[in-house]
Scaffold this active site. Structure first.
Site, PDB file in Angstrom:
ATOM      1  N   THR A  58      22.127  -1.056 -31.067  1.00 50.62           N
ATOM      2  CA  THR A  58      21.594   0.079 -30.318  1.00 50.62           C
ATOM      3  C   THR A  58      22.607   0.556 -29.281  1.00 50.62           C
ATOM      4  O   THR A  58      22.833   1.758 -29.120  1.00 50.62           O
ATOM      5  CB  THR A  58      20.278  -0.291 -29.620  1.00 50.62           C
ATOM      6  OG1 THR A  58      19.381  -0.865 -30.579  1.00 50.62           O
ATOM      7  CG2 THR A  58      19.636   0.923 -29.000  1.00 50.62           C
ATOM      8  N   ASP A  59      23.228  -0.373 -28.577  1.00 49.29           N
ATOM      9  CA  ASP A  59      24.272  -0.011 -27.622  1.00 49.29           C
ATOM     10  C   ASP A  59      25.421   0.724 -28.318  1.00 49.29           C
ATOM     11  O   ASP A  59      25.907   1.758 -27.838  1.00 49.29           O
ATOM     12  CB  ASP A  59      24.829  -1.259 -26.933  1.00 49.29           C
ATOM     13  CG  ASP A  59      23.976  -1.722 -25.771  1.00 49.29           C
ATOM     14  OD1 ASP A  59      23.272  -0.888 -25.182  1.00 49.29           O
ATOM     15  OD2 ASP A  59      24.016  -2.913 -25.446  1.00 49.29           O
ATOM     16  N   ILE A  60      25.860   0.177 -29.422  1.00 49.70           N
ATOM     17  CA  ILE A  60      27.005   0.758 -30.131  1.00 49.70           C
ATOM     18  C   ILE A  60      26.686   2.159 -30.637  1.00 49.70           C
ATOM     19  O   ILE A  60      27.480   3.097 -30.487  1.00 49.70           O
ATOM     20  CB  ILE A  60      27.442  -0.169 -31.284  1.00 49.70           C
ATOM     21  CG1 ILE A  60      28.068  -1.446 -30.715  1.00 49.70           C
ATOM     22  CG2 ILE A  60      28.422   0.544 -32.218  1.00 49.70           C
ATOM     23  CD1 ILE A  60      28.336  -2.517 -31.749  1.00 49.70           C
ATOM     24  N   GLY A 120      26.620   4.641 -27.902  1.00 51.77           N
ATOM     25  CA  GLY A 120      27.989   5.032 -27.592  1.00 51.77           C
ATOM     26  C   GLY A 120      28.535   6.042 -28.591  1.00 51.77           C
ATOM     27  O   GLY A 120      29.254   6.974 -28.216  1.00 51.77           O
TER      28      GLY A 120
END
Length: 403
Positions: free
Chosen positions: A175-177, A180
């Site tokens: 999810t973070d990636i 980004g």
């Protein structure tokens, strides 16, 4: 040769993964990225180890592998933005920058006069991207959000894991990636809009929004049919066979994407009865009769070794592959041929091994000139060359622990 984004400057006030992932992509494409870090500690991920990069003597440094994964190509400016002097430096840098990326809590930078409304007055052309767990508005806006929480709340864990097992997160902070990645797309779109209008703009990105968007066809299946998707292990909800299978000596992936591929598989497997069974001739029928077909395939596939299957299926155009561990990934001849690993010179070690950006440009190829920076490595250079501060001014900032 100038890089694709060598005309852009990014002021990166983010930390951990989503924001740094976006700014690293921009740095890969040639943008000048100034990473602002807390003096003495820096980005949280600098300490998220072991493992740590080893120095030339073979001893651990304070450069965690986690930090190294998301910060190449940047300059590090150590700066205390909680103090007025630090805030003023940010304003001066924002005035000569194109992009700001930050992941403070909602209104976190407003307290310092570093929010979009404040910096827009200094630089109307500024692209300002805020990344939070839940966005700038709504009942959860002030809640903290972390990747595993969002994978759970956003539905990913409900469809990940074995059918009868517990919900599972994805093995990386996906999810973070992906947030980004979305941030990068949004920033580049805003830059294009600025080219046309001369105006900057504000970007509000939320991990939860991204996670829900990432559900893709599973979300669409639910919205169209009203049926809640369930965990299916390595199987696919609407394609059969499309999953892992146990061979005589390990496991392989069989990813049949159409009916002709399934027919070829049956020929190679000497499974004439399955090939001619009307329950299995089309994908829609195979999906309907999954519970009958898959056990039959499991029995057949388990009779032969993995490499025997791969050697027979790959030339016939039947999608298949091994399940590799990390060593096998980087030893893979295709991965080596594509230069997915790069080794970049580092001040503390001869080189640092990194994973390359997967984008291959024909006219503006990505170059790996700068390793992930040490904390504050470029502080004096930035203050001198961009803000024209004199040595005595820089020393005063150091004496007052601003930098």
């Amino acid at each position: 040769m100038p890089s694709a984004l060598s005309h852009l400057r990014v002021l990166d006030l983010s930390r951990v993964l989503a924001g740094p992932w976006s700014s690293q992509i921009l740095a890969d494409m040639g943008a000048e990225v100034i990473k602002v870090e807390r003096p003495g500690s820096g980005d949280d991920t600098r300490d998220w180890g072991p493992p740590f990069l080893k120095d030339k003597a073979g001893k651990d440094t304070h450069e965690a592998a986690y930090f190294l994964s998301a910060n190449r190509g940047k300059k590090s400016l150590s700066l205390d933005i909680s103090k007025p002097e630090g805030q003023e430096i940010i304003r001066k840098l924002a005035a000569i920058s194109d992009i700001v990326i930050e992941n403070f809590k909602v209104d976190g930078l407003k307290h310092y006069g570093l929010d979009y409304a404040s910096l827009k007055k200094i630089n109307p052309k500024l692209i300002y991207c805020s990344i939070t767990g839940f966005g700038q508005t709504g009942p959860y806006a002030h809640y903290a959000g972390y990747d595993i929480m969002i994978q759970g709340m956003g539905g990913m864990m409900s469809v990940t894991g074995e059918r009868d097992g517990a919900p599972m997160k994805v093995g990386v902070a996906l999810t973070d990636i992906m947030t980004g990645m979305y941030a990068t797309v949004a920033i580049l779109a805003a830059i294009e809009h600025r080219h046309q209008s001369g105006e900057g703009q504000y970007i509000d990105l939320a991990l939860l929004d991204t996670q829900v968007a990432m559900l893709a066809n599973l979300a669409s299946n639910y919205l169209v049919a009203g049926k809640i998707p369930q965990r299916m292990g390595n199987a696919h909800s609407t394609i059969v066979p499309y999953q892992s299978f146990e061979c005589a000596d390990g496991h392989m992936i069989l990813a049949v994407g159409n009916d002709s591929q399934f027919a070829k598989f049956c020929d190679i497997a000497h499974a004439t009865e399955i090939k001619n069974d009307v329950r299995f001739t089309t994908n829609s029928e195979r999906v309907k009769h999954r519970e009958v077909l898959v056990p039959l395939l499991e029995k057949i596939i388990k009779q032969r070794k993995r490499d025997d299957w791969l050697a027979a299926l790959e030339p016939a155009g039947v999608p298949c592959g091994p399940i590799n561990n990390m060593q096998q990934v980087f030893d893979n001849p295709q991965v080596k041929h594509r230069d997915v690993r790069v080794d970049v010179p580092h001040a503390l070690s001869d080189t640092v091994p990194l994973v390359a950006n997967p984008i291959k440009f024909s006219a503006t190829p990505i170059e790996y000139k700068k390793a992930p920076p040490m904390l504050g490595q470029h502080t004096e250079d930035i203050l001198r060359t961009l803000l024209n501060l004199r040595d005595e001014e820089i020393q005063t900032l150091r004496d007052n622990k601003i930098v």
